[in-house]
Design a protein around this motif. Structure first.
Motif, mmCIF file in Angstrom:
data_model
loop_
_atom_site.group_PDB
_atom_site.id
_atom_site.type_symbol
_atom_site.label_atom_id
_atom_site.label_comp_id
_atom_site.label_asym_id
_atom_site.label_seq_id
_atom_site.Cartn_x
_atom_site.Cartn_y
_atom_site.Cartn_z
ATOM 1 N N ILE A 1 33.566 46.908 57.683
ATOM 2 C CA ILE A 1 33.279 45.533 57.260
ATOM 3 C C ILE A 1 34.535 44.664 57.399
ATOM 4 C CG2 ILE A 1 32.774 44.090 55.242
ATOM 5 C CD1 ILE A 1 30.803 46.346 54.374
ATOM 6 N N LYS A 2 35.667 45.205 57.012
ATOM 7 C CA LYS A 2 36.922 44.456 57.093
ATOM 8 C C LYS A 2 37.360 44.205 58.537
ATOM 9 C CE LYS A 2 38.651 46.042 52.612
ATOM 10 N NZ LYS A 2 39.597 46.944 51.907
ATOM 11 N N SER A 3 36.996 45.110 59.435
ATOM 12 C CA SER A 3 37.441 44.977 60.830
ATOM 13 C C SER A 3 36.490 44.143 61.683
ATOM 14 C CB SER A 3 37.618 46.360 61.479
ATOM 15 O OG SER A 3 36.372 47.017 61.601
ATOM 16 N N ASN A 4 35.239 43.963 61.224
ATOM 17 C CA ASN A 4 34.262 43.203 62.005
ATOM 18 C C ASN A 4 34.545 41.705 61.940
ATOM 19 O OD1 ASN A 4 32.732 45.293 63.024
ATOM 20 N ND2 ASN A 4 31.287 45.313 61.322
ATOM 21 N N PHE A 5 34.410 41.029 63.075
ATOM 22 C CA PHE A 5 34.626 39.595 63.127
ATOM 23 C C PHE A 5 33.359 38.817 62.800
ATOM 24 C CE2 PHE A 5 37.907 41.179 66.153
ATOM 25 C CZ PHE A 5 39.016 40.731 65.446
ATOM 26 N N LEU B 1 26.529 47.324 54.756
ATOM 27 C CA LEU B 1 26.203 46.866 53.400
ATOM 28 C C LEU B 1 24.960 47.576 52.870
ATOM 29 C CD1 LEU B 1 26.899 43.069 53.929
ATOM 30 C CD2 LEU B 1 28.175 44.597 52.402
ATOM 31 N N GLN B 2 24.011 47.824 53.757
ATOM 32 C CA GLN B 2 22.814 48.573 53.342
ATOM 33 C C GLN B 2 23.175 49.999 52.937
ATOM 34 O OE1 GLN B 2 20.498 47.884 56.899
ATOM 35 N NE2 GLN B 2 19.296 46.265 55.945
ATOM 36 N N LEU C 1 25.446 43.767 46.586
ATOM 37 C CA LEU C 1 24.312 42.884 46.868
ATOM 38 C C LEU C 1 24.750 41.435 47.065
ATOM 39 C CD1 LEU C 1 21.522 44.274 44.509
ATOM 40 C CD2 LEU C 1 21.841 44.674 46.944
ATOM 41 N N LYS C 2 25.848 41.046 46.455
ATOM 42 C CA LYS C 2 26.365 39.690 46.663
ATOM 43 C C LYS C 2 26.720 39.458 48.134
ATOM 44 C CE LYS C 2 28.256 38.404 42.142
ATOM 45 N NZ LYS C 2 29.484 38.040 41.386
ATOM 46 N N TYR C 3 27.223 40.528 48.778
ATOM 47 C CA TYR C 3 27.547 40.451 50.204
ATOM 48 C C TYR C 3 26.292 40.633 51.060
ATOM 49 C CZ TYR C 3 32.501 41.016 48.957
ATOM 50 O OH TYR C 3 33.748 40.851 48.430
ATOM 51 N N LEU C 4 25.394 41.498 50.595
ATOM 52 C CA LEU C 4 24.222 41.858 51.396
ATOM 53 C C LEU C 4 23.150 40.772 51.376
ATOM 54 C CD1 LEU C 4 22.718 44.016 53.052
ATOM 55 C CD2 LEU C 4 21.899 44.991 50.906
ATOM 56 N N PHE C 5 22.951 40.174 50.206
ATOM 57 C CA PHE C 5 21.830 39.253 50.038
ATOM 58 C C PHE C 5 21.780 38.113 51.057
ATOM 59 C CE2 PHE C 5 20.191 35.275 48.372
ATOM 60 C CZ PHE C 5 18.863 35.615 48.225
ATOM 61 N N PRO C 6 22.898 37.436 51.365
ATOM 62 C CA PRO C 6 22.827 36.325 52.337
ATOM 63 C C PRO C 6 22.382 36.750 53.734
ATOM 64 C CG PRO C 6 24.861 36.216 51.072
ATOM 65 C CD PRO C 6 24.254 37.544 50.779
ATOM 66 N N PHE D 1 14.327 39.298 47.698
ATOM 67 C CA PHE D 1 14.171 38.614 46.408
ATOM 68 C C PHE D 1 14.478 39.535 45.230
ATOM 69 C CE2 PHE D 1 11.850 36.512 42.925
ATOM 70 C CZ PHE D 1 12.420 35.254 43.030
ATOM 71 N N ASP D 2 14.154 40.804 45.348
ATOM 72 C CA ASP D 2 14.479 41.748 44.268
ATOM 73 C C ASP D 2 15.985 41.866 44.090
ATOM 74 O OD1 ASP D 2 11.834 42.268 43.689
ATOM 75 O OD2 ASP D 2 11.718 43.938 45.113
ATOM 76 N N ASP D 3 16.714 41.840 45.212
ATOM 77 C CA ASP D 3 18.176 41.872 45.126
ATOM 78 C C ASP D 3 18.699 40.609 44.450
ATOM 79 O OD1 ASP D 3 18.153 44.282 46.402
ATOM 80 O OD2 ASP D 3 18.831 43.543 48.345
#
Length: 560
Positions: free
Chosen positions: A364-368, A377-378, A397-402, A407-409
């Protein structure tokens, strides 16, 4: 029905036949009875084509090295029609010697004949090499250096100093190789445990790799030739009676994957993968251990074929159920998401969740680009759920949701924000993002409506109905929107344009017929007609949308 010269017009399209007629067939050989091989030229590109027929001249097998996914490409049809021209007419690629030729050869002066043959050979270096090899006393022993020189000389004899090889030249090279390599490979195939014979076989492979690096060609005949040698070698290896001999012979291949000089033989690695696959884990475990030991002594990122090296070994480990034994050996490869996801998935399934979590955050840190983080994230969500760690899950989930708009998240995160001001800001932020992405993300559209439903703001939903809103979502909330804002709903639904993102027409046509009945429940016929007429007159969009068209068409049918 099999394709034949009698029925091809009924089976093939006219366009395909027409395109095939523009192709040029050359150097057609009947390599076996009813099996034809030729080059088929389409404009400036040549393709290797093979067609096999039965005695009824029906097509049994066919092959072409073009990229077409169709069962029959124009190149295959060109050769097929070529073989069927004028019935039994002999093809120019495989003529019989005429009586006139026999007479001329028999009557020619031996001295003149020799002089003429010599002149021809001097002008055609490939023929000279074949002649020398054929008429020289057969050499029983070769050194790797001699094998390499023979192999490279064959190429030079055909193309001289050219860098690009034409398809016809590739065929000549492969034909030469087939002849000059025959005693070398036959000796190896008859004794695959003999190290000297292997060295000569290896010299052929090294020469091929050198040629591939220096020269270019659109033909795949060279790689097919090499593959045929590997296939024959595999047959000889599988015929070995003793397991120790099998391990010894394959060990020669493994030794050539030279990690010290960063020179992995990917061809050999693929060959070993196939050999292990044929013989199973119990027999191949020692060889697998050897390959993995080699791998752990190197840094694959420094190799030209480092990614393929890692992926092939990883595949061997997975296919032989040895992941638990070697899970620490494999590391993620930056920007290689398919491999990374498979590695992390297996780590989670094997219970190595901490290591899986570490790898996820590293990627995640290395991806642009954010979209590449979704799968990681999943995985992190799955790990937090397995560990029953709600705090960690909320952070993930704060990172994943966007990215998912689940909706459950949203509810899970929302319920754990204790500060009311922060909760309000976060809700506004995600709703704004969902609205921004409505033109390209159906999940974002669904989320917006679910959130407004959660807040009991059905009247506000009218602001979210636009050209991207699918009719099935409108139908789902229509009655509650009408009860909240009856007048505006009718105006909005008829003024809506049909630019629905990734529209599912089948789904739309399932929802649209249900809407008129619902409208009649709350509006009069005159109200509906008045609103339709206003929609068609007002604004820039004068074309009726799918709902208006359906209502008008239904009305026309009834009046007939």
């Amino acid at each position: 029905m099999e394709l034949s010269i009698d029925n091809y017009k009924n089976i093939l399209s006219k366009d395909l036949v027409k395109r095939s007629e523009k192709c040029i067939v050359r150097e057609c050989d009947e390599i076996e009875k009813n099996k034809y091989q030729a080059y088929v030229d389409e404009n400036d590109v040549s393709f290797d084509v093979t067609i096999s027929l039965n005695d009824k001249k029906e097509v049994l097998h066919h092959d072409c090295d073009c990229d077409s996914k169709a069962a029959f490409c124009q190149h295959k049809i060109a050769l097929f029609l070529y073989t069927g021209k004028k019935g039994k007419k002999k093809l120019p690629g495989n003529p019989k010697k005429s009586n006139k030729l026999d007479i001329l050869v028999n009557e020619a002066d031996i001295g003149e004949l020799r002089k003429w043959v010599k002149e021809i050979l001097i002008k055609n270096k490939d023929m000279e090499l074949a002649f020398v090899h054929h008429f020289s006393s057969q050499q029983n022993k070769y050194t790797p250096q001699e094998v390499k020189k023979l192999t490279l000389d064959a190429v030079k004899a055909v193309i001289k100093n050219k860098r690009k090889i034409e398809a016809g030249e590739v065929k000549k090279i492969v034909d030469l190789w087939t002849e000059i390599h025959l005693p070398i490979v036959e000796k190896y195939f008859s004794g695959v445990t003999d190290v000297e014979s292997f060295k000569n076989f290896n010299a052929i492979v090294e020469s091929y790799e050198e040629i591939q690096r220096k020269l270019s060609s659109s033909s795949n005949k060279m790689i097919k030739y090499l593959e045929s040698l590997f296939d024959k070698a595999l047959i000889s290896l599988n015929e070995l009676q003793h397991e120790d001999d099998w391990k010894l012979a394959l060990g020669y291949f493994a030794d050539q994957i030279d990690v010290e000089t960063f020179d992995q033989r990917i061809n050999y690695l693929s060959f070993l993968e196939k050999a292990i696959g044929y013989n199973g884990t119990s027999k191949g475990r020692t060889l697998i251990d050897k390959l993995l030991k080699q791998y752990t002594t190197c840094d694959p990122t420094k190799f030209y074929h480092g990614k393929i090296y890692t992926e092939t070994l990883f595949k061997i480990v997975l296919n032989n159920d040895l992941f638990d034994a070697y899970y620490k050996v494999f590391k993620p490869i930056t920007f290689n998401n398919d491999y990374n996801e498979l590695l992390i998935e297996n780590l989670i399934n094997s219970g190595h969740v901490k290591l899986a979590e570490k790898y996820c955050w590293e990627q995640i840190k290395s991806n642009f680009r954010e979209e590449y983080n979704l799968r990681y994230l999943q995985f992190l969500k799955e790990i937090a759920t397995l560990e029953n760690d709600e705090h960690k899950l909320a952070e993930v989930l704060k990172y994943l949701f966007p990215n998912t708009f689940d909706f459950d998240d949203f509810l899970f995160i929302y319920s754990r924000i204790t500060n009311e001001e922060e909760k309000k800001k976060w809700r506004s932020k995600v709703l704004s993002r969902a609205r921004q992405l409505a033109s390209q993300n159906l999940d974002a559209i669904k989320f917006s409506f679910k959130l407004l439903e959660f807040d009991n703001k059905y009247g506000k939903m009218i602001d979210y109905i636009n050209e991207y809103t699918p009719y099935n979502i409108i139908l789902e909330y229509a009655e509650r929107i009408i009860l909240a804002n009856k007048k505006e709903f009718l105006k909005t639904i008829f003024n809506k344009a049909d630019l629905t993102y990734d529209m599912d027409e089948e789904e739309a046509m399932e929802a649209i017929p249900k809407l008129p009945g619902l409208l009649k429940k709350y509006y009069t016929e005159s109200e509906i007609e008045f609103s339709i007429n206003n929609a068609l007159k007002s604004g820039w969009y004068h074309r009726p949308n799918m709902l208006i068209s359906f209502i008008r068409n239904t009305k026309e049918v009834k009046t007939r």
